[in-house]
Design a protein around this motif. Structure first.
Motif, PDB file in Angstrom:
ATOM      1  N   ASN A 196      -7.011  10.231  -0.597  1.00 45.26           N
ATOM      2  CA  ASN A 196      -6.970   9.153  -1.577  1.00 45.26           C
ATOM      3  C   ASN A 196      -6.384   9.650  -2.901  1.00 45.26           C
ATOM      4  OD1 ASN A 196      -8.344   7.188   0.093  1.00 45.26           O
ATOM      5  ND2 ASN A 196     -10.222   8.352  -0.271  1.00 45.26           N
ATOM      6  N   ALA A 197      -6.031   8.688  -3.748  1.00 44.16           N
ATOM      7  CA  ALA A 197      -5.395   9.028  -5.021  1.00 44.16           C
ATOM      8  C   ALA A 197      -6.280   9.884  -5.911  1.00 44.16           C
ATOM      9  CB  ALA A 197      -4.997   7.750  -5.755  1.00 44.16           C
ATOM     10  N   ASP A 198      -7.599   9.787  -5.759  1.00 43.51           N
ATOM     11  CA  ASP A 198      -8.492  10.579  -6.600  1.00 43.51           C
ATOM     12  C   ASP A 198      -8.728  11.981  -6.060  1.00 43.51           C
ATOM     13  OD1 ASP A 198     -10.162  10.144  -4.427  1.00 43.51           O
ATOM     14  OD2 ASP A 198     -11.833   9.340  -5.605  1.00 43.51           O
ATOM     15  N   GLY A 199      -8.049  12.333  -4.960  1.00 45.39           N
ATOM     16  CA  GLY A 199      -8.174  13.666  -4.380  1.00 45.39           C
ATOM     17  C   GLY A 199      -9.159  13.767  -3.244  1.00 45.39           C
ATOM     18  N   SER A 200      -9.927  12.711  -2.996  1.00 52.33           N
ATOM     19  CA  SER A 200     -10.898  12.741  -1.908  1.00 52.33           C
ATOM     20  C   SER A 200     -10.215  12.543  -0.558  1.00 52.33           C
ATOM     21  CB  SER A 200     -11.973  11.666  -2.119  1.00 52.33           C
ATOM     22  OG  SER A 200     -11.389  10.374  -2.160  1.00 52.33           O
ATOM     23  N   VAL A 201     -10.904  12.976   0.478  1.00 53.65           N
ATOM     24  CA  VAL A 201     -10.384  12.897   1.845  1.00 53.65           C
ATOM     25  C   VAL A 201     -10.770  11.556   2.464  1.00 53.65           C
ATOM     26  CG1 VAL A 201     -10.616  13.872   4.164  1.00 53.65           C
ATOM     27  CG2 VAL A 201     -10.402  15.385   2.202  1.00 53.65           C
ATOM     28  N   ALA A 202      -9.844  10.983   3.259  1.00 55.34           N
ATOM     29  CA  ALA A 202     -10.136   9.762   3.999  1.00 55.34           C
ATOM     30  C   ALA A 202      -9.942  10.017   5.491  1.00 55.34           C
ATOM     31  CB  ALA A 202      -9.249   8.612   3.543  1.00 55.34           C
ATOM     32  N   GLU A 203     -10.762   9.330   6.300  1.00 56.41           N
ATOM     33  CA  GLU A 203     -10.688   9.532   7.746  1.00 56.41           C
ATOM     34  C   GLU A 203      -9.426   8.938   8.346  1.00 56.41           C
ATOM     35  OE1 GLU A 203     -14.991   8.746   6.502  1.00 56.41           O
ATOM     36  OE2 GLU A 203     -13.017   7.893   6.102  1.00 56.41           O
ATOM     37  N   MET A 204      -8.994   7.787   7.806  1.00 58.52           N
ATOM     38  CA  MET A 204      -7.935   7.038   8.465  1.00 58.52           C
ATOM     39  C   MET A 204      -7.321   6.065   7.471  1.00 58.52           C
ATOM     40  SD  MET A 204      -6.103   6.254  10.999  1.00 58.52           S
ATOM     41  CE  MET A 204      -5.143   4.871  11.552  1.00 58.52           C
ATOM     42  N   CYS A 205      -6.069   5.691   7.698  1.00 59.34           N
ATOM     43  CA  CYS A 205      -5.407   4.679   6.867  1.00 59.34           C
ATOM     44  C   CYS A 205      -4.430   3.918   7.759  1.00 59.34           C
ATOM     45  CB  CYS A 205      -4.670   5.333   5.702  1.00 59.34           C
ATOM     46  SG  CYS A 205      -3.794   4.169   4.636  1.00 59.34           S
TER      47      CYS A 205
ATOM     48  N   THR B 165      -6.072  -2.104  -4.059  1.00 61.03           N
ATOM     49  CA  THR B 165      -4.720  -1.876  -3.556  1.00 61.03           C
ATOM     50  C   THR B 165      -4.145  -3.207  -3.074  1.00 61.03           C
ATOM     51  OG1 THR B 165      -5.572  -1.332  -1.339  1.00 61.03           O
ATOM     52  CG2 THR B 165      -5.225   0.492  -2.864  1.00 61.03           C
ATOM     53  N   LEU B 166      -2.822  -3.248  -2.957  1.00 63.19           N
ATOM     54  CA  LEU B 166      -2.170  -4.476  -2.522  1.00 63.19           C
ATOM     55  C   LEU B 166      -2.396  -4.770  -1.048  1.00 63.19           C
ATOM     56  CD1 LEU B 166       1.275  -4.274  -4.406  1.00 63.19           C
ATOM     57  CD2 LEU B 166      -0.761  -5.617  -5.004  1.00 63.19           C
ATOM     58  N   SER B 167      -2.871  -3.771  -0.319  1.00 66.70           N
ATOM     59  CA  SER B 167      -3.116  -3.952   1.108  1.00 66.70           C
ATOM     60  C   SER B 167      -3.966  -2.798   1.606  1.00 66.70           C
ATOM     61  CB  SER B 167      -1.787  -4.000   1.866  1.00 66.70           C
ATOM     62  OG  SER B 167      -1.980  -4.156   3.254  1.00 66.70           O
ATOM     63  N   CYS B 168      -4.727  -3.039   2.654  1.00 61.62           N
ATOM     64  CA  CYS B 168      -5.478  -1.988   3.342  1.00 61.62           C
ATOM     65  C   CYS B 168      -5.449  -2.343   4.817  1.00 61.62           C
ATOM     66  CB  CYS B 168      -6.911  -1.911   2.821  1.00 61.62           C
ATOM     67  SG  CYS B 168      -7.961  -0.739   3.721  1.00 61.62           S
ATOM     68  N   GLY B 169      -4.803  -1.517   5.630  1.00 64.07           N
ATOM     69  CA  GLY B 169      -4.631  -1.847   7.042  1.00 64.07           C
ATOM     70  C   GLY B 169      -5.935  -1.849   7.813  1.00 64.07           C
ATOM     71  N   THR B 170      -6.727  -0.777   7.665  1.00 69.37           N
ATOM     72  CA  THR B 170      -8.018  -0.770   8.357  1.00 69.37           C
ATOM     73  C   THR B 170      -8.927  -1.860   7.785  1.00 69.37           C
ATOM     74  OG1 THR B 170      -8.804   0.969   6.863  1.00 69.37           O
ATOM     75  CG2 THR B 170      -7.913   1.661   9.007  1.00 69.37           C
ATOM     76  N   GLY B 171      -8.764  -2.162   6.483  1.00 67.42           N
ATOM     77  CA  GLY B 171      -9.538  -3.230   5.872  1.00 67.42           C
ATOM     78  C   GLY B 171      -9.182  -4.588   6.436  1.00 67.42           C
ATOM     79  N   ALA B 172      -7.897  -4.808   6.707  1.00 63.70           N
ATOM     80  CA  ALA B 172      -7.472  -6.066   7.326  1.00 63.70           C
ATOM     81  C   ALA B 172      -8.090  -6.206   8.712  1.00 63.70           C
ATOM     82  CB  ALA B 172      -5.948  -6.121   7.414  1.00 63.70           C
ATOM     83  N   ALA B 173      -8.120  -5.104   9.458  1.00 64.76           N
ATOM     84  CA  ALA B 173      -8.749  -5.141  10.788  1.00 64.76           C
ATOM     85  C   ALA B 173     -10.235  -5.434  10.660  1.00 64.76           C
ATOM     86  CB  ALA B 173      -8.521  -3.816  11.504  1.00 64.76           C
TER      87      ALA B 173
ATOM     88  N   ASN C 247       0.877  -1.168   0.000  1.00 68.49           N
ATOM     89  CA  ASN C 247       0.000   0.000   0.000  1.00 68.49           C
ATOM     90  C   ASN C 247       0.918   1.222   0.000  1.00 68.49           C
ATOM     91  OD1 ASN C 247      -2.845   0.822   2.195  1.00 68.49           O
ATOM     92  ND2 ASN C 247      -2.546   1.223   0.046  1.00 68.49           N
ATOM     93  N   ASP C 248       0.957   1.983  -1.111  1.00 63.97           N
ATOM     94  CA  ASP C 248       2.005   2.988  -1.264  1.00 63.97           C
ATOM     95  C   ASP C 248       1.468   4.416  -1.231  1.00 63.97           C
ATOM     96  OD1 ASP C 248       0.774   2.639  -3.742  1.00 63.97           O
ATOM     97  OD2 ASP C 248       2.611   2.943  -4.883  1.00 63.97           O
ATOM     98  N   PHE C 249       2.354   5.315  -0.782  1.00 66.35           N
ATOM     99  CA  PHE C 249       1.949   6.677  -0.481  1.00 66.35           C
ATOM    100  C   PHE C 249       3.044   7.661  -0.880  1.00 66.35           C
ATOM    101  CE2 PHE C 249       0.614   3.635   2.738  1.00 66.35           C
ATOM    102  CZ  PHE C 249      -0.763   3.694   2.603  1.00 66.35           C
TER     103      PHE C 249
ATOM    104  N   ILE D 156      -6.685 -15.531   7.771  1.00 74.07           N
ATOM    105  CA  ILE D 156      -7.559 -15.235   6.641  1.00 74.07           C
ATOM    106  C   ILE D 156      -6.744 -14.620   5.509  1.00 74.07           C
ATOM    107  CG2 ILE D 156      -9.662 -14.919   8.004  1.00 74.07           C
ATOM    108  CD1 ILE D 156      -9.199 -11.922   7.917  1.00 74.07           C
ATOM    109  N   SER D 157      -7.303 -14.687   4.299  1.00 72.02           N
ATOM    110  CA  SER D 157      -6.741 -13.999   3.135  1.00 72.02           C
ATOM    111  C   SER D 157      -7.760 -12.979   2.645  1.00 72.02           C
ATOM    112  CB  SER D 157      -6.424 -14.987   2.012  1.00 72.02           C
ATOM    113  OG  SER D 157      -5.439 -15.916   2.413  1.00 72.02           O
ATOM    114  N   MET D 158      -7.266 -11.867   2.060  1.00 73.55           N
ATOM    115  CA  MET D 158      -8.154 -10.753   1.746  1.00 73.55           C
ATOM    116  C   MET D 158      -7.694 -10.014   0.506  1.00 73.55           C
ATOM    117  SD  MET D 158      -8.728  -7.320   4.043  1.00 73.55           S
ATOM    118  CE  MET D 158      -7.408  -6.402   3.232  1.00 73.55           C
ATOM    119  N   ARG D 159      -8.657  -9.558  -0.267  1.00 75.48           N
ATOM    120  CA  ARG D 159      -8.432  -8.541  -1.289  1.00 75.48           C
ATOM    121  C   ARG D 159      -9.373  -7.378  -0.998  1.00 75.48           C
ATOM    122  NH1 ARG D 159      -9.180 -10.928  -7.092  1.00 75.48           N
ATOM    123  NH2 ARG D 159      -8.553  -8.808  -7.685  1.00 75.48           N
ATOM    124  N   VAL D 160      -9.006  -6.184  -1.493  1.00 76.86           N
ATOM    125  CA  VAL D 160      -9.783  -5.001  -1.125  1.00 76.86           C
ATOM    126  C   VAL D 160      -9.907  -4.046  -2.303  1.00 76.86           C
ATOM    127  CG1 VAL D 160      -7.707  -3.856  -0.235  1.00 76.86           C
ATOM    128  CG2 VAL D 160      -9.957  -3.067   0.525  1.00 76.86           C
TER     129      VAL D 160
END
Length: 292
Positions: free
Chosen positions: A79-88, A228-236, A15-17, A216-220
């Motif tokens: 986010n990459a599209d310019g929108s705001v996110a609460e947490m990552c 994305t290759l990973s999402c931390g809050t998504g994994a939680a 997950n890159d920034f 577990i295994s996950m895609r998001v």
């Protein structure tokens, strides 16, 4: 006239920034500039853009200072599209690594670094995996939409959760089914949550629990970024959902495999309710300058 931004590229389990420091909050961080920085062809490239700004210099940072006066730095995440996110969840680990590398903060073993986010103050510590962040209290949401995705046979029920940002988790039957979904197309949620949601597709391991740890295994598909290759809050959120489905005997510690690696999730009791934490690596890849 172009503005030159000195940036650092970082990643956490893929997950890159794009990160840069703007301590006094003077940089005009418009959606167009965010998209320019995150563009993988004409910019630096990333799933998101993170600005390091002092909490006292950011309109939403003042609230985090009221919550925790030691939260000097605010993670201004977009986010990459310019929108705001609460947490990552991956982003805050990479953000911590950036603050330490830039000499903007210190963090010794056993210490805690408090960071302001739009979801509130989050506490980060060092651990064997890299960094561990307390994501705070989680909750089931009122939104449990039906989910459709390309190449997924039939719609599936989703479980809505919040870990500071909104998620919908979908349980699948097999690894083949997980691999076969086309997430270049945005999953369809019915009904659509008011704030949108990240959508996680998850498959339990066989056996589900080994040595007391759930697996577990996950895609998001992340809102505003795509797959994305990973999402931390998504994994939680995925671990919380599988524990919810598994019942009272399910463990509170989980290993979550994502396309970009592995993260750890742990649930634990506190005075204000159950919290969930995320642990995993953070890497700063390179630095440079870009005129935008």
């Amino acid at each position: 006239m172009p503005t030159v931004v000195r940036f650092t590229k970082g990643q956490g389990t893929g997950n890159d920034f794009v990160l840069f420091a703007d301590p006094d909050g003077t940089f005009d961080l418009t959606p167009d500039r965010i998209r320019a920085l995150a563009d993988r062809h004409f910019g630096v490239g990333g799933d998101g853009v993170i600005r390091a700004v002092r909490s006292a210099s950011h309109p939403e940072g003042a609230a985090t200072l009221a919550e925790e006066p030691e939260a000097e730095w605010f993670m201004d995440y977009h986010n990459a599209d310019g929108s705001v996110a609460e947490m990552c969840g991956n982003g805050i680990r990479v953000f911590t690594a950036y603050l330490l590398e830039q000499g903007l903060a210190t963090l010794e073993p056993g210490e805690t670094l408090s960071i302001g986010t739009r979801a509130g103050v989050r506490d980060v510590q060092l651990n064997r995996a890299g960094f561990q962040v307390d994501l705070g209290r989680w909750s089931l949401s009122d939104d449990h939409p039906e989910v459709r995705a390309r190449d997924l046979h039939a719609a599936r029920p989703g479980l809505g959760l919040s870990v500071g940002n909104p998620h919908v988790v979908v349980a699948l039957a097999s690894a083949d089914e997980l691999a076969g979904i086309d997430l270049t197309v945005i999953p369809v949620l019915d009904p659509v949550p008011a704030a949108g949601a990240n959508v996680e597709f998850v498959v339990p391991a066989e056996p589900l629990v080994a040595d007391g740890v759930g697996r577990i295994s996950m895609r998001v598909h992340e809102r505003g970024s795509g797959e994305t290759l990973s999402c931390g809050t998504g994994a939680a959120a995925a671990a919380l959902a599988v524990r919810y489905y598994a019942g009272d005997s399910a463990p509170d510690q989980w290993r979550v495999d994502v396309p970009g690696g592995t993260v750890g999730v742990r649930m634990f009791a506190t005075e204000d309710g159950e919290h969930v934490s995320l642990s995993g690596p953070a890497e700063l890849v390179f630095t440079g300058e870009l005129a935008i």
